[in-house]
Design an enzyme around this catalytic site. Structure first.
Site, PDB file in Angstrom:
ATOM      1  N   HIS A  22      -3.906  -3.072   7.176  1.00 36.02           N
ATOM      2  CA  HIS A  22      -4.592  -3.149   5.882  1.00 36.02           C
ATOM      3  C   HIS A  22      -6.065  -3.501   6.110  1.00 36.02           C
ATOM      4  O   HIS A  22      -6.392  -4.272   7.008  1.00 36.02           O
ATOM      5  CB  HIS A  22      -3.917  -4.200   4.996  1.00 36.02           C
ATOM      6  CG  HIS A  22      -4.405  -4.169   3.597  1.00 36.02           C
ATOM      7  ND1 HIS A  22      -5.590  -4.750   3.221  1.00 36.02           N
ATOM      8  CD2 HIS A  22      -3.892  -3.582   2.482  1.00 36.02           C
ATOM      9  CE1 HIS A  22      -5.780  -4.536   1.929  1.00 36.02           C
ATOM     10  NE2 HIS A  22      -4.759  -3.830   1.452  1.00 36.02           N
ATOM     11  N   ASN A  25       1.688  -4.686  -2.910  1.00 33.00           N
ATOM     12  CA  ASN A  25       1.162  -5.649  -1.940  1.00 33.00           C
ATOM     13  C   ASN A  25       0.682  -6.863  -2.737  1.00 33.00           C
ATOM     14  O   ASN A  25      -0.357  -6.805  -3.379  1.00 33.00           O
ATOM     15  CB  ASN A  25       0.005  -4.988  -1.172  1.00 33.00           C
ATOM     16  CG  ASN A  25      -0.676  -5.948  -0.218  1.00 33.00           C
ATOM     17  OD1 ASN A  25      -0.217  -7.068  -0.007  1.00 33.00           O
ATOM     18  ND2 ASN A  25      -1.771  -5.495   0.367  1.00 33.00           N
ATOM     19  N   SER A  82      -7.281  -0.110  -6.345  1.00 30.07           N
ATOM     20  CA  SER A  82      -7.426  -0.275  -7.796  1.00 30.07           C
ATOM     21  C   SER A  82      -6.533   0.666  -8.601  1.00 30.07           C
ATOM     22  O   SER A  82      -6.914   1.102  -9.700  1.00 30.07           O
ATOM     23  CB  SER A  82      -8.890  -0.114  -8.223  1.00 30.07           C
ATOM     24  OG  SER A  82      -9.689  -1.091  -7.587  1.00 30.07           O
ATOM     25  N   GLY A 124     -13.249  -4.398  -1.776  1.00 30.96           N
ATOM     26  CA  GLY A 124     -14.239  -3.382  -2.116  1.00 30.96           C
ATOM     27  C   GLY A 124     -14.828  -3.661  -3.488  1.00 30.96           C
ATOM     28  O   GLY A 124     -14.909  -4.808  -3.918  1.00 30.96           O
ATOM     29  N   LYS A 179      -0.308  -9.610  -1.610  1.00 36.28           N
ATOM     30  CA  LYS A 179      -1.341 -10.352  -0.865  1.00 36.28           C
ATOM     31  C   LYS A 179      -1.023 -11.855  -0.890  1.00 36.28           C
ATOM     32  O   LYS A 179       0.140 -12.224  -0.922  1.00 36.28           O
ATOM     33  CB  LYS A 179      -2.734 -10.017  -1.418  1.00 36.28           C
ATOM     34  CG  LYS A 179      -2.970  -8.498  -1.438  1.00 36.28           C
ATOM     35  CD  LYS A 179      -4.382  -8.101  -1.709  1.00 36.28           C
ATOM     36  CE  LYS A 179      -4.462  -6.559  -1.714  1.00 36.28           C
ATOM     37  NZ  LYS A 179      -5.805  -6.064  -1.940  1.00 36.28           N
ATOM     38  N   GLU A 202      -6.230   4.286   1.833  1.00 39.95           N
ATOM     39  CA  GLU A 202      -6.883   3.313   0.958  1.00 39.95           C
ATOM     40  C   GLU A 202      -8.378   3.272   1.240  1.00 39.95           C
ATOM     41  O   GLU A 202      -8.808   2.612   2.199  1.00 39.95           O
ATOM     42  CB  GLU A 202      -6.308   1.915   1.183  1.00 39.95           C
ATOM     43  CG  GLU A 202      -4.843   1.793   0.846  1.00 39.95           C
ATOM     44  CD  GLU A 202      -4.492   0.370   0.442  1.00 39.95           C
ATOM     45  OE1 GLU A 202      -4.080   0.182  -0.703  1.00 39.95           O
ATOM     46  OE2 GLU A 202      -4.650  -0.542   1.268  1.00 39.95           O
ATOM     47  N   GLU A 240      -7.999  -5.446   4.676  1.00 40.43           N
ATOM     48  CA  GLU A 240      -8.310  -6.888   4.659  1.00 40.43           C
ATOM     49  C   GLU A 240      -7.944  -7.537   5.989  1.00 40.43           C
ATOM     50  O   GLU A 240      -8.614  -8.462   6.433  1.00 40.43           O
ATOM     51  CB  GLU A 240      -7.595  -7.554   3.468  1.00 40.43           C
ATOM     52  CG  GLU A 240      -8.302  -7.213   2.167  1.00 40.43           C
ATOM     53  CD  GLU A 240      -7.406  -7.232   0.948  1.00 40.43           C
ATOM     54  OE1 GLU A 240      -6.307  -7.816   1.002  1.00 40.43           O
ATOM     55  OE2 GLU A 240      -7.804  -6.637  -0.073  1.00 40.43           O
TER      56      GLU A 240
HETATM   57  P1  PGA Z   1      -5.836  -3.241  -5.279  1.00 36.54           P
HETATM   58  O1  PGA Z   1      -5.322  -3.442  -3.775  1.00 36.54           O
HETATM   59  O2  PGA Z   1      -4.841  -2.359  -5.951  1.00 36.54           O
HETATM   60  O3  PGA Z   1      -5.875  -4.620  -5.867  1.00 36.54           O
HETATM   61  O4  PGA Z   1      -7.173  -2.620  -5.201  1.00 36.54           O
HETATM   62  C1  PGA Z   1      -4.745  -2.397  -3.073  1.00 36.54           C
HETATM   63  C2  PGA Z   1      -4.482  -2.809  -1.656  1.00 36.54           C
HETATM   64  O5  PGA Z   1      -5.275  -3.576  -1.115  1.00 36.54           O
HETATM   65  O6  PGA Z   1      -3.474  -2.420  -1.068  1.00 36.54           O
END
Ligand code: PGA
Length: 262
Positions: free
Chosen positions: A95, A7, A224, A185, A9, A176, A97
């Site tokens: 998601h 992803n 993460s 987070g 983003k 997640e 977000e």
């Molecule tokens: P991250 O994001 O690996 O940067 O924590 C994961 C996600 O939001 O799908």
């Protein structure tokens, strides 16, 4: 077969996106047992789809980061599932977000899942709890209370409501924990044990709700995940892969994750 879904983003210019996508394509050419899905910003999807179409790699797919719940209409700035035909095969939905910054409700996510399926897109349905568990539970997850898992099961119940058996078969779940995501987070990954435990609870719930078809739905971990901790998650029996955010923007890290999954 493991899923490794990136992803990206709201990151990358067109040039960066092309370099990264081509680098991934080259780097994963030998890892034929994975399904690798790149989810760039939607504005780059067409270009990347055209590039990939010239020399397709069977295990490499494209996905959208979101779709609207209507199939067309007066929704400024949005993208409808039918627009992705021939361009993307997957769509990340719900998601955290999107839920947090764009106020997506469980009901909206449900409509989006249906829209995706109606239009031949595989939904990558994101669910996860916001509350960080006690440190102890990360290492001894049997200690987790039912109440801790409950919000996740609730999200699933609504998102998967009224789907046919055939539709359920096409859904990929991304577990997640919101507290573990880098952007929204604290950016500290869960432990493999913890993620596996929650995935087992999800799996049990899906079995109870939908029988065999529910039990066989793939569950990925996200939050993460990176090249250093990927192995810890990929070895867990209840997990079928990773949804990767920030580490998916670093070519070497991402290829390493794909290598570990293969
Ligand atoms: P991250 O994001 O690996 O940067 O924590 C994961 C996600 O939001 O799908």
């Amino acid at each position: 077969m493991k899923y490794i879904i990136a992803n990206w983003k709201m990151n990358t210019t067109l040039t960066e996106a092309s370099i990264l996508a081509n680098g991934v394509k080259e780097g994963i050419a030998d890892f034929t047992t994975n399904t690798v899905v790149l989810c760039p910003p939607s504005i780059w999807l067409t270009t990347l789809a055209e590039t990939f179409a010239k020399h397709p790699l069977k295990q490499l797919k494209l996905g959208a980061q979101n779709i609207h719940f209507a199939d067309k209409g007066a929704y400024t700035g949005e993208i409808a599932a039918p627009m992705l035909k021939g361009i993307a095969e997957y769509a990340i939905l719900g998601h955290s977000e999107r839920r947090k910054y764009f106020h997506e409700t469980d009901e909206m996510v449900q409509l989006k899942v249906k829209q995706a399926l109606t239009n031949g897109l595989t939904p990558v349905l994101c669910v996860g709890e916001s509350r960080q568990p006690a440190e102890e539970a990360l290492h001894n997850p049997a200690k987790l209370s039912k109440a801790h898992i409950q919000p996740i099961l609730h999200q699933l119940d609504i998102a998967l409501k009224d789907l046919s058996e055939n539709e359920l078969k096409q859904v990929v779940i991304a577990y997640e924990p919101v507290w573990a995501i880098t952007g929204s987070g604290k950016g500290v990954a869960a432990t493999g044990l913890y993620a596996n435990h929650v995935a087992e609870m999800i799996n049990k719930h899906l079995l109870f709700r939908f029988g065999k078809v529910g039990e066989s739905m793939p569950i990925l971990y996200g939050g993460s995940a990176n090249a250093e901790n990927a192995g810890e998650f990929l070895h867990q029996p209840a997990l079928s892969g990773l949804l990767v955010g920030s580490a998916g923007l670093k070519l070497d890290q991402f290829i390493s994750i794909c290598r570990q999954a293969a």
